[in-house]
Design a protein around this motif. Structure first.
Motif, short mmCIF file in Angstrom:
data_model
loop_
_atom_site.label_atom_id
_atom_site.label_comp_id
_atom_site.label_asym_id
_atom_site.label_seq_id
_atom_site.Cartn_x
_atom_site.Cartn_y
_atom_site.Cartn_z
N UNK A 60 -29.79 -21.56 4.80
CA UNK A 60 -30.78 -22.43 4.14
C UNK A 60 -31.95 -21.62 3.57
N UNK A 61 -32.71 -20.95 4.43
CA UNK A 61 -33.94 -20.30 3.96
C UNK A 61 -33.67 -19.23 2.90
N UNK A 62 -32.70 -18.35 3.14
CA UNK A 62 -32.42 -17.27 2.18
C UNK A 62 -31.86 -17.85 0.89
N UNK A 68 -41.13 -20.51 4.72
CA UNK A 68 -41.61 -21.05 5.99
C UNK A 68 -40.42 -21.50 6.86
N UNK A 69 -39.77 -20.52 7.50
CA UNK A 69 -38.63 -20.84 8.36
C UNK A 69 -39.05 -21.63 9.59
N UNK A 70 -40.26 -21.39 10.07
CA UNK A 70 -40.75 -22.09 11.27
C UNK A 70 -40.78 -23.59 11.06
N UNK A 98 -46.05 -32.29 7.42
CA UNK A 98 -45.59 -31.78 6.14
C UNK A 98 -46.53 -32.28 5.04
N UNK A 99 -46.79 -31.47 4.07
CA UNK A 99 -47.69 -31.88 2.98
C UNK A 99 -47.00 -32.84 2.03
N UNK A 100 -45.66 -32.74 1.95
CA UNK A 100 -44.93 -33.55 0.98
C UNK A 100 -43.72 -34.21 1.64
N UNK A 101 -43.54 -35.50 1.39
CA UNK A 101 -42.35 -36.22 1.86
C UNK A 101 -41.11 -35.68 1.15
#
Length: 252
Positions: A60-62, A68-70, A98-101
């Motif tokens: 996912x992250x890569x 922000x993996x955390x 989270x800042x955004x839904x």
């Protein structure tokens, strides 16, 4: 090309792997081990946690260029701690700050694409109602969810429900949950635009929950005109008010 989905071991494959006969005893072992073959070989308590981190990082992250993996892992762990429960994207965004839904929705899509977990919608003939109502979350492997859960209590009923979901998911794409008034049915299976089956999962049926569980199933059958309905239990076999109770080790 044909897309072929590969899941962790089913109960049948688990029996083949260990050369066991189908029984409550062998299902109890499956219930404890789950379906990841490497875990069965190693039985390393860190295996599932390492697997989650590897999937989140590499798959996912890569691939999605997420720094922000955390935050990703916090969301995954929260969802895996709440299998079988309803959630909304808005509430998740508030709880986990989270800042955004939209970010929460995207991350959940990534989890589903990576086969960590699945999300099922509320059943309604209205697409709009399906979208605005809460969804329910299930893990690709219930023991994987338990190993990564924040909860220290072993909710055996929820784990059984997840095993039931996984059996249905291997065979069907369109799965919903149903609510009618104060009653609920865990799963509805739709095929060819029709509800084929209603399935209720319950650890055991007793005097405290009998009316609730049976009425939830019957209301779902009545409202959706489902062809059939069953209640899956851990090890209880009976017919109550015309409804079959089937032990999971026989049904799964």
């Amino acid at each position: 090309y044909n897309q072929i989905e590969l899941f962790p071991f089913s109960f049948h494959e688990f029996l083949d792997f260990f050369r066991l006969e189908r029984s409550l005893k062998s299902f109890t072992k499956y219930f404890e081990y789950g379906g990841f073959p490497e875990f069965m070989d190693e039985r390393d308590n860190e295996y599932h946690r390492t697997l989650l981190r590897d999937i989140v990082t590499r798959d996912i992250a890569v691939r999605r260029n997420i720094s922000n993996e955390t935050q990703l892992i916090r969301l995954a762990v929260h969802l895996l701690s709440n299998i079988g429960k309803e959630f909304s994207y808005n509430n998740l965004a508030k709880i986990l700050e989270f800042k955004s839904v939209r970010t929460v929705i995207d991350y959940c899509d990534y989890f589903r694409e990576s086969y960590i977990m699945e999300f099922i919608p509320y059943f309604s003939h209205s697409i709009k109602k399906q979208l605005v109502n809460p969804k329910k979350v299930y893990s690709i492997d219930p023991v994987f969810a338990q190993s990564n859960s924040l909860s220290f209590s072993k909710d055996l009923g929820r784990r059984l429900e997840n095993f039931v979901f996984n059996k249905l998911r291997r065979q069907h794409q369109e799965i919903y949950y149903h609510k009618f008034g104060k009653t609920e049915c865990d799963f509805l299976i739709r095929q060819n635009e029709k509800i084929e089956m209603a399935v209720q999962s319950c650890w055991d049926i007793n005097q405290d929950n009998m009316v609730r569980e049976i009425n939830g199933l019957k209301n779902a059958i009545k409202e959706t005109k489902a062809t059939k309905g069953v209640i899956i239990t851990y090890d209880q076999e009976d017919i109550l008010d015309g409804i079959s109770l089937i032990p999971a080790w026989k049904w799964i």
